[in-house]
Design an enzyme around this catalytic site. Sequence first.
Site, short mmCIF file in Angstrom:
data_model
loop_
_atom_site.label_atom_id
_atom_site.label_comp_id
_atom_site.label_asym_id
_atom_site.label_seq_id
_atom_site.Cartn_x
_atom_site.Cartn_y
_atom_site.Cartn_z
CG ASP A 172 40.33 118.11 54.65
OD1 ASP A 172 40.97 117.95 55.70
OD2 ASP A 172 40.61 118.99 53.80
CE LYS B 123 44.03 108.51 58.38
NZ LYS B 123 45.24 107.72 58.33
NE ARG C 148 50.72 108.34 76.13
CZ ARG C 148 50.30 107.12 75.79
NH1 ARG C 148 49.08 106.73 76.11
NH2 ARG C 148 51.06 106.28 75.13
CG ASN D 74 54.23 108.13 68.62
OD1 ASN D 74 53.00 108.08 68.52
ND2 ASN D 74 54.84 109.00 69.39
CE1 TYR D 75 53.82 104.28 73.79
CE2 TYR D 75 54.55 106.20 72.54
CZ TYR D 75 54.70 105.33 73.61
OH TYR D 75 55.72 105.53 74.51
CB CYS E 244 54.10 113.45 72.19
SG CYS E 244 53.30 112.43 73.41
CB THR E 245 56.16 112.40 76.89
OG1 THR E 245 56.25 111.03 76.52
CG2 THR E 245 54.74 112.80 77.09
CD GLU F 91 46.28 114.69 75.03
OE1 GLU F 91 47.10 115.62 75.08
OE2 GLU F 91 45.48 114.46 75.95
CD GLU G 125 56.76 117.27 68.45
OE1 GLU G 125 56.59 116.34 69.22
OE2 GLU G 125 56.01 117.49 67.48
P1 NAP Z 1 50.67 113.28 62.09
O1 NAP Z 1 51.45 113.32 60.84
O2 NAP Z 1 50.05 114.53 62.57
O3 NAP Z 1 49.56 112.15 61.87
C1 NAP Z 1 48.70 111.77 62.90
C2 NAP Z 1 47.46 111.14 62.32
O4 NAP Z 1 46.72 112.13 61.59
C3 NAP Z 1 47.74 110.02 61.32
O5 NAP Z 1 46.74 109.04 61.46
C4 NAP Z 1 47.61 110.72 59.99
O6 NAP Z 1 47.34 109.85 58.92
C5 NAP Z 1 46.44 111.63 60.28
N1 NAP Z 1 46.29 112.76 59.37
C6 NAP Z 1 47.22 113.35 58.60
N2 NAP Z 1 46.66 114.38 57.91
C7 NAP Z 1 45.36 114.43 58.26
C8 NAP Z 1 44.27 115.26 57.90
N3 NAP Z 1 44.40 116.26 57.03
N4 NAP Z 1 43.08 115.03 58.47
C9 NAP Z 1 42.91 114.03 59.36
N5 NAP Z 1 43.90 113.20 59.73
C10 NAP Z 1 45.12 113.41 59.20
O7 NAP Z 1 51.55 112.72 63.31
P2 NAP Z 1 52.50 111.47 63.36
O8 NAP Z 1 53.71 111.75 62.53
O9 NAP Z 1 51.74 110.23 63.12
O10 NAP Z 1 52.91 111.48 64.92
C11 NAP Z 1 53.92 112.31 65.41
C12 NAP Z 1 53.35 113.56 66.00
O11 NAP Z 1 52.33 113.23 66.92
C13 NAP Z 1 54.36 114.36 66.82
O12 NAP Z 1 54.14 115.72 66.60
C14 NAP Z 1 54.04 113.99 68.25
O13 NAP Z 1 54.45 114.92 69.21
C15 NAP Z 1 52.57 113.85 68.18
N6 NAP Z 1 52.09 113.00 69.26
C16 NAP Z 1 51.48 113.57 70.31
C17 NAP Z 1 51.05 112.79 71.37
C18 NAP Z 1 50.38 113.39 72.57
O14 NAP Z 1 49.76 112.63 73.29
N7 NAP Z 1 50.48 114.68 72.81
C19 NAP Z 1 51.25 111.41 71.35
C20 NAP Z 1 51.88 110.86 70.24
C21 NAP Z 1 52.29 111.65 69.20
P3 NAP Z 1 48.50 109.46 57.86
O15 NAP Z 1 49.52 108.71 58.63
O16 NAP Z 1 47.77 108.66 56.88
O17 NAP Z 1 49.03 110.75 57.30
O1 G3P Z 2 54.20 110.10 71.86
C1 G3P Z 2 53.32 109.28 72.56
C2 G3P Z 2 53.04 109.83 73.91
O2 G3P Z 2 51.74 109.61 74.25
C3 G3P Z 2 54.07 109.38 74.90
O3 G3P Z 2 53.72 108.32 75.68
O4 G3P Z 2 54.18 106.65 77.40
O5 G3P Z 2 56.00 107.39 75.88
O6 G3P Z 2 55.15 108.93 77.62
P1 G3P Z 2 54.81 107.78 76.71
#
Ligand code: NAP
Ligand code: G3P
Length: 488
Positions: A213, A176, A451, A153-154, A290-291, A256, A391
């Site tokens: 992995d 990655k 954030r 998403n970012y 995420c936020t 995060e 979520e």
């Molecule tokens: P995601 O499916 O968990 O993927 C995140 C990253 O992890 C991607 O680069 C993904 O690669 C990789 N990945 C997947 N399986 C993996 C494994 N087994 N080992 C290592 N890496 C692996 O998340 P997303 O859909 O991209 O993002 C949405 C999620 O992120 C939401 O839950 C959101 O709340 C969270 N998020 C949190 C924050 C924060 O700061 N707290 C900020 C942004 C997003 P692939 O794309 O190749 O699968």
């Molecule tokens: O989901 C990405 C997280 O880091 C949110 O950032 O700037 O939208 O609060 P922001």
Amino acid sequence: MKNDLIINAIKVKTEKYQKVFSVSDNSELGEFALANGLQVNDAYTAARDAYKIWSEVSTYEKTELIKRVAEELILRKEEIAKLLSHEVGKPYASALDEVVRSAEFIYTSCEIAKSMEGRVLDSGMMRGYKHSQKVSIVTKVPIGVVLCISPFNYPINLSVSKIVPALLAGNTVVFKPATQGSLVAYILAEIFSKNLPTGSLNFITGKGAEIGDLLVQNENVDMVNFTGSTEVGKHIYSVLAESSQRKVGFKTPLMELGGKDVAIVTKKADVQKSVQQIVKGAFSYSGQRCTAVKKVLIQGDIFDVFLSLLQIEMNKLKVGSPLDTNVVITPLISTSAANYAEELFHDAVSKGMNFINPFKRDKNLIYPNILFSSATFDEKKIKEIRIFDEEQFAPILPVFQVETIDQAIKLANLSEYGLQSDVFTQDINEAFYIANQLESSTIQINAKSDRGPDNFPFAGTKNSGIGVQGMKDAIESMSIDKQIVVNF
Ligand code: NAP
Ligand code: G3P
């Protein structure tokens, strides 16, 4: 566009590539390389070798090199934002802002890195020691090789906000990005790679489920800095812990993860302002933050008025392609994300929630909607409604009525997540009463979750993360304290 891996500043071809299609119009945008195990190893070897050089470069020199990345991001901001917009479906204006924000992140982080100081401690404050009998000089030193994994998403900002503090701390990086985001991340990796000493940043692409992995287990990993879902975060955590059994030292994760940010609106809130903030917080980028505000608890008899104002504001949101002007609601990142959102909507309705608009979907475009309930659910019943604590990552906002502030606090804490929470009230005592009892890492008073600004610390409690990021905080999180004690 057929993008290779970047290892030791060399473009490396692979046997297989994967095509990426636009979230906006499904046009083919390009291909990214699917790395194999040997190439993963090569990336770490390059990072380990480069570490000997990069960790010795002065902070001043590091910042001079890294700032060149920011300069190029600004020069190419329109080109990068356009690709970003297509690749992850982010409205163009937000995509442009993401690129500029990332450049600003770099400039300010460089200033902060130069101003970071060590500590000098004196033994004299402890029983049994004389003044200056022992003097400790504490400095921050790098950890080694950091694996940076960013979410879709970012793809620029959440990559920069890992890579830059890691490098400023003196670490080298294996980067990655998410599958959907790999094309725009390639541009970023190319810019870093050409401006830094060879091997300081190495770029690996491939599906997380296939190479994740291998990346995490590699013997050269000293830290994993991950942003993404809680599910993948927990998996990485266990793989890292398991592989640490075979390595020297404990390998730490910095994570995060997911969030289920709640907004509590009390009877003393400024209704108009709160509505605007909540609509912005819940629906911008179709709720894929995420936020994002992911549930709302409204106190007492302001509920009906508040809901109708929410409805009016929500219905003003423009739905369309990410490249349209003023668009807010765009197609979700994937069909599975849209299916999931639809599933959550129907589950909530089947369990007694009402809705503002009938559910509407056009392929992966989910129209904005509000689920609501003025019935007071007991804790057990409310937890059965999946969208209460799952979520949604979609433009569907669940809104619940509560009787008292204490009930709101209790329901807000009934969550596996602890990223941010928002309290809307004009009574500062009430705001602090609530904020002090909420279990999330950050509480926003009278504003949506956010954030930024990026110099603030960013962390999560419970299943929302481990460790703290930001600017100074991220540099510190990716360093360790080293002390030299002089015994006089
Ligand atoms: P995601 O499916 O968990 O993927 C995140 C990253 O992890 C991607 O680069 C993904 O690669 C990789 N990945 C997947 N399986 C993996 C494994 N087994 N080992 C290592 N890496 C692996 O998340 P997303 O859909 O991209 O993002 C949405 C999620 O992120 C939401 O839950 C959101 O709340 C969270 N998020 C949190 C924050 C924060 O700061 N707290 C900020 C942004 C997003 P692939 O794309 O190749 O699968
Ligand atoms: O989901 C990405 C997280 O880091 C949110 O950032 O700037 O939208 O609060 P922001």
